[in-house]
Design a protein around this motif. Sequence first.
Motif, PDB file in Angstrom:
ATOM      1  N   TRP A 189      16.046  85.021 -53.951  1.00 58.06           N
ATOM      2  CA  TRP A 189      14.541  86.322 -54.165  1.00 58.06           C
ATOM      3  C   TRP A 189      13.514  85.785 -53.073  1.00 58.06           C
ATOM      4  O   TRP A 189      13.349  86.988 -52.044  1.00 58.06           O
ATOM      5  CB  TRP A 189      13.905  86.339 -55.160  1.00 58.06           C
ATOM      6  N   ALA A 192      14.981  86.640 -49.616  1.00 59.86           N
ATOM      7  CA  ALA A 192      14.494  88.665 -48.590  1.00 59.86           C
ATOM      8  C   ALA A 192      12.934  88.526 -48.559  1.00 59.86           C
ATOM      9  O   ALA A 192      12.813  90.101 -47.922  1.00 59.86           O
ATOM     10  CB  ALA A 192      14.880  89.201 -50.133  1.00 59.86           C
ATOM     11  N   ARG A 193      11.786  88.259 -49.311  1.00 60.91           N
ATOM     12  CA  ARG A 193      11.064  88.109 -49.557  1.00 60.91           C
ATOM     13  C   ARG A 193       9.949  86.989 -48.521  1.00 60.91           C
ATOM     14  O   ARG A 193       8.882  87.695 -48.335  1.00 60.91           O
ATOM     15  CB  ARG A 193       9.864  88.178 -50.696  1.00 60.91           C
ATOM     16  N   SER A 194      10.487  86.000 -48.222  1.00 65.22           N
ATOM     17  CA  SER A 194       9.398  84.931 -47.818  1.00 65.22           C
ATOM     18  C   SER A 194       9.266  85.317 -46.302  1.00 65.22           C
ATOM     19  O   SER A 194       9.928  86.043 -45.475  1.00 65.22           O
ATOM     20  CB  SER A 194       9.864  83.461 -48.564  1.00 65.22           C
ATOM     21  N   ASN A 195       8.574  84.717 -45.534  1.00 64.10           N
ATOM     22  CA  ASN A 195       8.122  84.512 -43.740  1.00 64.10           C
ATOM     23  C   ASN A 195       9.508  83.995 -43.541  1.00 64.10           C
ATOM     24  O   ASN A 195      10.053  84.020 -42.302  1.00 64.10           O
ATOM     25  CB  ASN A 195       6.953  84.245 -43.848  1.00 64.10           C
ATOM     26  N   ARG A 198      12.661  85.965 -43.283  1.00 64.34           N
ATOM     27  CA  ARG A 198      12.710  87.253 -41.817  1.00 64.34           C
ATOM     28  C   ARG A 198      12.903  86.487 -40.788  1.00 64.34           C
ATOM     29  O   ARG A 198      13.045  86.269 -40.086  1.00 64.34           O
ATOM     30  CB  ARG A 198      11.066  87.269 -42.218  1.00 64.34           C
TER      31      ARG A 198
END
Length: 321
Positions: A189, A192-195, A198
Amino acid sequence: MSAPRLSYSLLGGMLLVLSSMLYFFQQVLNGLHSGALYALLAFGYVLTNGILHRTNLAYGALFAFCGQAMILSVAFGYQVLWLTLLASVLFGVLAAFLYAALISHVLSRSIFEPLADRSPNAIVVTTLGILLVLSEASRIAADTHDLWLPPMLAEPIVFAEGSGFKATLTLIQVLDCAVVVAAVALATWAFARSNFGRCWRAVSDDPRAAALCGVDVRGVFRRAVLFGGFCAALAGVMASLYYGNVSFGSGLVYGLKILFVTAVGGYLSPPKAALGAAAFGMAESLWAGYFPVEWRDAWMYLFLVAMLILIGAGRDTGKVA
């Protein structure tokens, strides 16, 4: 055939089928625990190799070293510091994670970064040397003796029973599986969502382009190595608590298995690598339940090599087309 004999035959057949199903269910339960350890190791391994794109033979050694450090620290806390068993175990867990942070720091800054742009064989040979150093360090620290933890949380939990056979897992196995599922789910999770997630994907795809876009490539890589080391430490702690011992040479065995599994699944997605490693652990358990266990590793390695050949052939065919 008379009616009583027919009924007895049917009853016997039903009991045999029930026993077979329960035995299969037991192997599946066993595979959940071994698959959980593989999944955690694969997740951490891909965090590093997804950016490095080099074979890291030291990762399995880090897993075994942290497990051995945990056992030695528990023995030291219990016998020398006179701590309670629970306090000694917590002391051992803390020591394992501290060693993982220290070794990950040294690996990222002194090994991986200087050798990242050189020949792939340079990192392979260097990490093989690190594997030998960590294995020998843990052996010397234990004075070539296998120290064993006492059984912990070994109460069986019955999931199904019938015909005198029970399909069970111990409490420590259930807790290990729950910890791995929670850790991998939370990491997926956050990934997929954290800086950081990315930036990791950007660096994994093209580090130079990521640097031109303002991504701190070195910082991302160091954090990836650190998080991977923590995954290895957690797996080493759980293996030590369940098995009671992690031998000096087990790092090479686990490292090679994770290397082959992640090579088949690819290094682009840690969650997918974890899922594939869990399936591999399940396959190992089923093999051990139905076939000679001494041939298990040989056939599993052969299967992974065959998968690598087929995947490589498929990629080559796609390029030609």
